[in-house]
Enzyme design. Sequence first.
Site, PDB file in Angstrom:
ATOM      1  N   CYS A 165       0.425   3.310   3.145  1.00  0.00           N
ATOM      2  CA  CYS A 165       1.126   2.695   4.277  1.00  0.00           C
ATOM      3  C   CYS A 165       2.626   2.992   4.229  1.00  0.00           C
ATOM      4  O   CYS A 165       3.269   3.208   5.265  1.00  0.00           O
ATOM      5  CB  CYS A 165       0.902   1.178   4.278  1.00  0.00           C
ATOM      6  SG  CYS A 165      -0.831   0.687   4.401  1.00  0.00           S
TER       7      CYS A 165
ATOM      8  N   CYS B 277       0.833  -1.208   0.000  1.00  0.00           N
ATOM      9  CA  CYS B 277       0.000   0.000   0.000  1.00  0.00           C
ATOM     10  C   CYS B 277       0.870   1.261   0.000  1.00  0.00           C
ATOM     11  O   CYS B 277       1.728   1.440   0.867  1.00  0.00           O
ATOM     12  CB  CYS B 277      -0.928  -0.029   1.216  1.00  0.00           C
ATOM     13  SG  CYS B 277      -1.687   1.544   1.619  1.00  0.00           S
TER      14      CYS B 277
END
Length: 478
Positions: A173, A170
């Site tokens: 992230c 991600c």
Amino acid sequence: MISASKLKSVDFYRKIPRDLTEASLSGAGLSIIAAFSMIFLFGMELNNYLTVSTATSVIVDQSSDGDFLRIDFNISFPALSCEFASVDVKDVLGTNRLNITKTVRKFSIDSSLRPTGAEFHSGPVANAVRHDDEVDEEYDEGSFALTEQNFDKYVHQFPLTIVNFYAPWCSWCQRLKPSWEKAAKIMKERYDPEMDGRILVTKVDCTREGDLCRRNHIQGYPSIRIFRKGTDLRSDHGHHEHESYYGDRDTESLVKMMESLVESLPKESQKLALEDKSNVAEKRPAPSAGGCRIEGYVRVKKVPGFLIVSARSESHSFDASQMNMSHVINHLSFGRKLTPRAMSDVKRLIPYIGSSHDRLNGRSFINPRVSEANVTIEHYIQIVKTEVITRKGYKLIEEYEYTAHSSLAHSVDIPVAKFHLELSPMQVLITESQRSFSHFITNVCAIIGGVFTVAGIIDSILHNTIKIVKKIEIGKNF
């Protein structure tokens, strides 16, 4: 002065003296039958006169350019979290309304479509989430990694456990990771878990701990959750009660958020509830289940367009392989809601009307191929407007009926539930009509005169036939 004798000369109905007439049993029988026939036919004609009939025509839709169409819906998604559920509207004129919240309500539900709590409030739409501008490639791992085996242990050991549910692939992230590790290190230095024991900053890799993330209803990455000892109790439906953090993700903001949580601990020890009023826009209760029931209405222009339900966030990533857009349509209708009384009155007039204004109600659309990813469920809906006009020109009702065809389609993007809306340029016009009184009187006269004449002809035939038969019996010639 015209004499009476001259007036009598124009009499159409000259009388035959009674002693020159002859009564017969056949004539009496025919008279009785004729009388009942007149009464029966008169009753049918009277009922036909009193009954309102309708005329149906198809005309070009008379809607003005500025008219909007209201769409009412109530749809249950057993595998879409209310945290990210979004209702969007698009059309061919360029309208693009994303994440409509003013007229839409969300309720968390479990996989069996049972409600698990009060209405879920998404909160105000936040601006772009702030991250650290400069990323320091050299930083120490400050957060503690949790797994399925030790998660419950630490969550119930510390008064505050801050968890970052993330996925390594991600991009959001990856942007959060340096700030998260720095903030965790700062909090560890200020509130040592072994010495102070008030707060623990942790992380969970959802690509490795899939069951743990599903248990906590994680659908978007990263998801920062706040667990509080004593208030993170399991409810009747077996779900955690905790908060989600939606604020900025730079180191300073994360540390400030964690500090405010630690400062609020003395108050919470006296009142075990999620009642921290600081940063209301940043911290909100997390969804109590993995499903969502979305209900409300939207107003759209009367042009081809789309109603789309999807997972949407400007600061989270989604794993398309884990998204399941299966749903149950509890209600879907177009136009103004009709009261049961109004619909009942119209159905007495036009029995077939209203049979297709909610034809998708109660239908389930479940993706049977759960192993296949990126499955979008599409509904192709064609809408036709119907108007019922009374004899006096008053619009009795205006309703929209529709046909629907549904299918599963693979998409390269995040799966969605998409409703294709096609409005017909034609409309059905139903007008009331009633026969005129003069037409009714004319038919009544025709019934009386026709029955009387036919009965007279039949009586004459019977009478002459009987006379002929009697002459033959006595041997007389014609």
